[in-house]
Design a protein around this motif. Structure first.
Motif, mmCIF file in Angstrom:
data_model
loop_
_atom_site.group_PDB
_atom_site.id
_atom_site.type_symbol
_atom_site.label_atom_id
_atom_site.label_comp_id
_atom_site.label_asym_id
_atom_site.label_seq_id
_atom_site.Cartn_x
_atom_site.Cartn_y
_atom_site.Cartn_z
ATOM 1 N N UNK A 185 2.210 -0.984 15.841
ATOM 2 C CA UNK A 185 1.779 0.131 14.745
ATOM 3 C C UNK A 185 2.167 -0.502 13.560
ATOM 4 N N UNK A 186 1.450 -0.422 12.614
ATOM 5 C CA UNK A 186 1.996 -0.594 11.178
ATOM 6 C C UNK A 186 2.002 0.716 10.357
ATOM 7 N N UNK A 187 3.173 0.937 9.587
ATOM 8 C CA UNK A 187 3.262 2.136 8.955
ATOM 9 C C UNK A 187 3.189 1.465 7.427
ATOM 10 N N UNK A 188 2.159 2.144 6.706
ATOM 11 C CA UNK A 188 2.104 1.873 5.352
ATOM 12 C C UNK A 188 2.942 2.624 4.379
ATOM 13 N N UNK A 189 3.747 2.167 3.827
ATOM 14 C CA UNK A 189 4.625 3.055 2.916
ATOM 15 C C UNK A 189 4.386 3.041 1.572
ATOM 16 N N UNK A 190 3.937 4.095 1.005
ATOM 17 C CA UNK A 190 3.715 4.289 -0.559
ATOM 18 C C UNK A 190 4.547 5.059 -1.476
ATOM 19 N N UNK A 191 5.525 4.609 -2.064
ATOM 20 C CA UNK A 191 6.449 5.031 -3.089
ATOM 21 C C UNK A 191 5.887 5.300 -4.282
ATOM 22 N N UNK A 192 5.411 6.266 -4.865
ATOM 23 C CA UNK A 192 4.555 6.345 -6.178
ATOM 24 C C UNK A 192 5.349 6.262 -7.445
ATOM 25 N N UNK A 193 6.729 6.062 -7.324
ATOM 26 C CA UNK A 193 7.434 5.844 -8.405
ATOM 27 C C UNK A 193 7.926 6.939 -9.154
ATOM 28 N N UNK A 274 7.071 11.194 3.896
ATOM 29 C CA UNK A 274 8.040 10.432 4.515
ATOM 30 C C UNK A 274 9.436 11.266 4.033
ATOM 31 N N UNK A 275 10.083 11.760 4.954
ATOM 32 C CA UNK A 275 11.336 12.585 4.663
ATOM 33 C C UNK A 275 10.647 13.680 3.787
ATOM 34 N N UNK A 276 11.537 13.877 2.518
ATOM 35 C CA UNK A 276 11.237 14.878 1.723
ATOM 36 C C UNK A 276 10.294 14.613 0.632
ATOM 37 N N UNK A 277 9.682 13.251 0.583
ATOM 38 C CA UNK A 277 8.789 12.889 -0.280
ATOM 39 C C UNK A 277 9.643 11.943 -1.477
ATOM 40 N N UNK A 278 8.775 11.641 -2.521
ATOM 41 C CA UNK A 278 7.318 11.604 -2.328
ATOM 42 C C UNK A 278 6.494 10.451 -1.763
ATOM 43 N N UNK A 279 7.561 9.842 -1.084
ATOM 44 C CA UNK A 279 6.910 8.677 -0.201
ATOM 45 C C UNK A 279 5.712 9.119 0.665
ATOM 46 N N UNK A 280 4.522 8.489 0.764
ATOM 47 C CA UNK A 280 3.491 8.611 1.776
ATOM 48 C C UNK A 280 3.680 7.683 2.954
ATOM 49 N N UNK A 281 3.525 8.092 4.133
ATOM 50 C CA UNK A 281 3.254 7.048 5.063
ATOM 51 C C UNK A 281 1.949 7.173 5.774
ATOM 52 N N UNK A 282 1.297 5.976 6.405
ATOM 53 C CA UNK A 282 0.096 6.327 6.942
ATOM 54 C C UNK A 282 0.282 5.028 8.172
ATOM 55 N N UNK A 283 -0.303 5.509 9.341
ATOM 56 C CA UNK A 283 -0.087 4.661 10.691
ATOM 57 C C UNK A 283 -1.472 4.245 11.131
ATOM 58 N N UNK A 284 -1.711 2.904 11.440
ATOM 59 C CA UNK A 284 -2.613 2.294 12.129
ATOM 60 C C UNK A 284 -2.054 1.222 12.874
ATOM 61 N N UNK A 285 -2.952 0.893 14.093
ATOM 62 C CA UNK A 285 -2.675 -0.323 15.008
ATOM 63 C C UNK A 285 -3.473 -1.606 14.594
ATOM 64 N N UNK A 286 -4.040 -1.536 13.305
ATOM 65 C CA UNK A 286 -5.155 -2.469 12.957
ATOM 66 C C UNK A 286 -4.480 -3.270 11.549
ATOM 67 N N UNK A 287 -3.970 -4.328 11.745
ATOM 68 C CA UNK A 287 -3.535 -5.102 10.528
ATOM 69 C C UNK A 287 -4.411 -5.103 9.182
ATOM 70 N N UNK A 288 -5.651 -5.369 9.540
ATOM 71 C CA UNK A 288 -6.505 -5.568 8.571
ATOM 72 C C UNK A 288 -6.841 -4.212 7.834
ATOM 73 N N UNK A 290 -4.488 -1.789 7.574
ATOM 74 C CA UNK A 290 -3.164 -1.552 7.069
ATOM 75 C C UNK A 290 -3.157 -2.185 5.566
ATOM 76 N N UNK A 291 -3.751 -3.417 5.580
ATOM 77 C CA UNK A 291 -3.848 -4.278 4.303
ATOM 78 C C UNK A 291 -4.828 -3.424 3.312
ATOM 79 N N UNK A 292 -5.701 -2.916 4.030
ATOM 80 C CA UNK A 292 -6.826 -2.147 2.919
ATOM 81 C C UNK A 292 -6.299 -0.908 2.586
#
Length: 327
Positions: A185-193, A274-288, A290-292
């Protein structure tokens, strides 16, 4: 004398606290697939007096006085433990390379704590043939995390230290058990700043929950643990739902609900804070995919500050099964 003693450096990885389904009792260590070190590095070297050097991309977010830094408190705690074991104490220089944003929901404080204490332990193992066992180390890490957040919880320090998916258990001697993780699985981690303090995120939670919420929480967590042991990916991520914290924290995260709606509609296995935020995580088992998703999140979830600068980032990660390690 100090030159004859070997310098030691330890890296401690980022983690997803709670993983939505396990508030305060579940955590997963993650690493970017492109080899980026998402975490903190602490080095320990013998010196004439104790000192702390702080550097790295996010060093400016930390207290200006070294004695206010959590790494300095880790040194004090470790030395106290050495005294209790009648062990000689070296004077050392600690160098913290802060690669993790503060208040990100990625276990930033846990990274510093784990890297500092493990680096000190490795230093004494290397130079004095003495070290504390993993149980003692994890206990000290929990003490330091509690000092920061105001409550004792191991959902960041345990995966950061041991790696993989960790489940906290009600046994003060064991503390945590490793669950099978989904390595494809791929965990896409987005920290908004933007920054959200753990304390502030905990303060918005209710004092009491309904009976139905308690039952649902227990059922979801039990189902997730069972599915991990059966390697049933679909079942596991179908219950990765946060009913304890996310409903009360989502208003602290600009754009989070919109991102959840979009990512879910595009076939994500799970989306959460993720944790208390603000990072968001999403999960997929498809690498393409995940990149999208990473490209979409870069455009729609990262925040531009009033200064016109965006300090956020997006990383495509997988489970880090190694945890803290010497580098």
């Amino acid at each position: 004398m100090s030159e004859s003693k070997q310098k030691v450096s330890v890296f401690a990885p980022a983690s997803i606290g709670n993983v939505s389904v396990g508030f305060d009792v579940l955590g997963l260590a993650v690493k970017p697939i492109d080899g980026t070190l998402l975490g903190d590095v602490v080095s320990v070297a013998a010196s004439e007096s104790n000192s702390l050097i702080v550097q790295g991309e996010f060093a400016k977010k930390l207290p200006g006085e070294p004695t206010d830094n959590i790494v300095w408190h880790c040194l004090q705690l470790f030395n106290q433990a050495l005294v209790e074991m009648n062990q000689a104490i070296d004077t050392v220089t600690l160098t913290l390379e802060k690669k993790m944003p503060v208040g990100s929901g990625l276990g930033s404080s846990a990274c510093s704590v784990v890297a500092a204490l493990e680096a000190l332990n490795c230093y004494y193992q290397t130079n004095h043939q003495f070290g504390f066992d993993k149980e003692k180390m994890l206990f000290m890490m929990g003490q330091m995390e509690a000092k920061i957040s105001g409550s004792l919880h191991y959902d960041n320090v345990a995966p950061c230290y041991f790696g993989g998916m960790q489940l906290m258990v009600p046994d003060s001697n064991i503390i945590t058990r490793t669950l099978p993780s989904f390595d494809d699985c791929y965990f896409v981690m987005a920290y908004p700043g933007i920054e959200v303090s753990t304390k502030a995120a905990r303060d918005v939670l209710p004092e009491r929950y309904s009976r139905s919420d308690v039952i649902t929480f227990g059922q979801n967590l039990a189902t997730f643990v069972d599915a991990c042991h059966r390697h049933d990916k679909q079942q596991a991520f179908s219950v990765v739902t946060d009913i304890v914290a996310q409903p009360y924290r989502k208003h602290l995260l600009p754009g989070f609900e919109n991102a959840c709606d979009y990512l879910s509609s595009q076939g994500c296995l799970a989306v959460g804070i993720s944790g208390s935020g603000p990072t968001l995580f999403c999960v997929t088992d498809d690498k393409e995919k995940a990149q999208s998703f990473a490209l979409w999140l870069e455009e729609h979830y990262l925040q531009t500050l009033s200064s016109g600068i965006c300090e956020g980032f997006v990383h495509i990660c997988q489970a880090d099964i190694q945890g803290a390690c010497q580098i």
